[in-house]
Write an enzyme that holds these catalytic residues in place. Structure first.
Site, short mmCIF file in Angstrom:
data_model
loop_
_atom_site.label_atom_id
_atom_site.label_comp_id
_atom_site.label_asym_id
_atom_site.label_seq_id
_atom_site.Cartn_x
_atom_site.Cartn_y
_atom_site.Cartn_z
N ASP A 37 61.65 26.59 22.19
CA ASP A 37 60.37 26.15 22.73
C ASP A 37 59.21 26.45 21.78
O ASP A 37 58.26 25.68 21.68
CB ASP A 37 60.11 26.82 24.08
CG ASP A 37 60.98 26.23 25.19
OD1 ASP A 37 61.65 25.21 24.94
OD2 ASP A 37 60.99 26.80 26.30
N GLU A 53 49.54 27.82 26.60
CA GLU A 53 48.54 28.74 27.12
C GLU A 53 47.52 29.19 26.09
O GLU A 53 47.74 29.11 24.88
CB GLU A 53 49.22 29.98 27.72
CG GLU A 53 49.80 30.96 26.71
CD GLU A 53 51.25 30.72 26.39
OE1 GLU A 53 51.58 30.77 25.19
OE2 GLU A 53 52.07 30.49 27.30
N SER A 107 53.04 33.33 31.06
CA SER A 107 52.49 33.56 32.40
C SER A 107 53.58 33.95 33.39
O SER A 107 53.41 34.86 34.19
CB SER A 107 51.77 32.30 32.88
OG SER A 107 51.33 32.44 34.21
#
Length: 296
Positions: free
Chosen positions: A74, A148, A191
């Site tokens: 990722d 993020e 998160s």
């Protein structure tokens, strides 16, 4: 058809799969344009009849790229935001990493992927991005992120106080090691590891999640992404860390920061037999009871 290939690097076990991808692309008469640092390492293991077209920056990509393929996990896919930018070029993630929420196509699906590209039998999801505004230049020409934005204390310094506002109205002061503002895509990243909720990718929200908060009654909160979230930071240290995905800048308490929804989105390609619910069940092992594996 032209496909750009991007990777941070690879391990020896990945070479056979990379070779397979290159062979399948050639067989399908799809031109591969390769990230230069990746190619320089790759040519030590794979022989090329001729040097392919290379790129090392967004400006190097030819204007008619049809797809960008990320080879890695990722984190590697998050890097591709810096290359596709607002071009709407679909990004494909082949998972050479571990968890793979974003890079959801397995190594064993390389043939199926190439056939899907040829036959146009794929699905493109539109993923929202967040945009950072600051009173000083930060993050060059790419002040946006797919996963993020974070404010974090630096090194082993004491916790920080992050005064947070929604559209100029005071929300809360977070006494914590840091604060995360995640997109729905990023809700399954940093998160989530800090106790934040999982949000469906097409939800119009931001998730605000504190990192190791001193006030134990402070919890993550979901806010509509048409809000502008701004911050004032203070602490014993003169410097703090500010990140967009895996990119980092050092700032001080004079820097003014605000997060809003980016004006464009990232196109993320997946095979038509995979969706977010399938990914959740597969990656988080939902429905699998470890007790079933215990033999007495």
């Amino acid at each position: 058809m032209q496909v750009a290939l991007y990777s941070r690097g690879f391990i020896t076990e990945d070479i056979s799969n990379i070779r397979l991808l290159l062979e399948e692309l050639k067989r399908a008469e799809i031109t591969a344009i390769i990230y230069e640092p990746f190619f320089r390492t790759l040519q030590q293991h794979i022989s090329f009849e001729e040097t392919p077209t290379l790129f090392s920056a967004a400006e190097d990509l030819p204007g008619k790229i049809d797809f960008l393929v990320s080879l890695g996990g990722d984190g590697t896919l998050l890097d591709t935001v810096c290359y596709v930018r607002d071009t709407n070029i679909p990004v494909i993630g082949i998972n050479f990493g571990r968890l793979g929420f974003l890079a959801s196509i397995g190594k064993e699906e390389i043939y199926a992927l190439v056939q899907a590209l040829l036959n146009r039998t794929y699905v493109v999801d539109q993923r929202s991005l967040l945009h950072l505004d600051a009173n000083i230049p930060l993050f060059g020409d790419v002040p946006y992120a797919l996963n993020e934005f974070t404010i974090h204390k630096k090194d082993t310094s004491a916790m920080v106080k992050i005064h947070t506002y929604l559209n100029g109205e005071f929300l809360n002061t977070y006494w914590a090691d840091g604060l995360i503002v995640a997109t729905p895509t990023g809700s399954t990243g940093y998160s989530l590891s800090c106790g934040g909720p999982i949000v469906f990718p097409d939800a119009g929200n931001f998730v605000i999640t504190p990192v190791a908060p001193h006030n134990l009654n402070v919890r993550p909160i979901i806010v509509p992404n048409d809000n502008i979230i701004s911050f004032e930071v203070e602490g014993r240290s003169d410097q703090f860390l500010c990140t967009l995905d895996s990119r980092m800048e050092t700032i001080d308490n004079r820097v003014q920061l605000a997060i809003k929804k980016e004006a464009f989105k990232l196109s993320l390609l997946r095979l038509d037999d995979s969706n977010f619910l399938h990914t959740l069940r597969n990656k988080l092992l939902w429905g699998i009871d470890a007790r079933n594996a215990i033999k007495i």
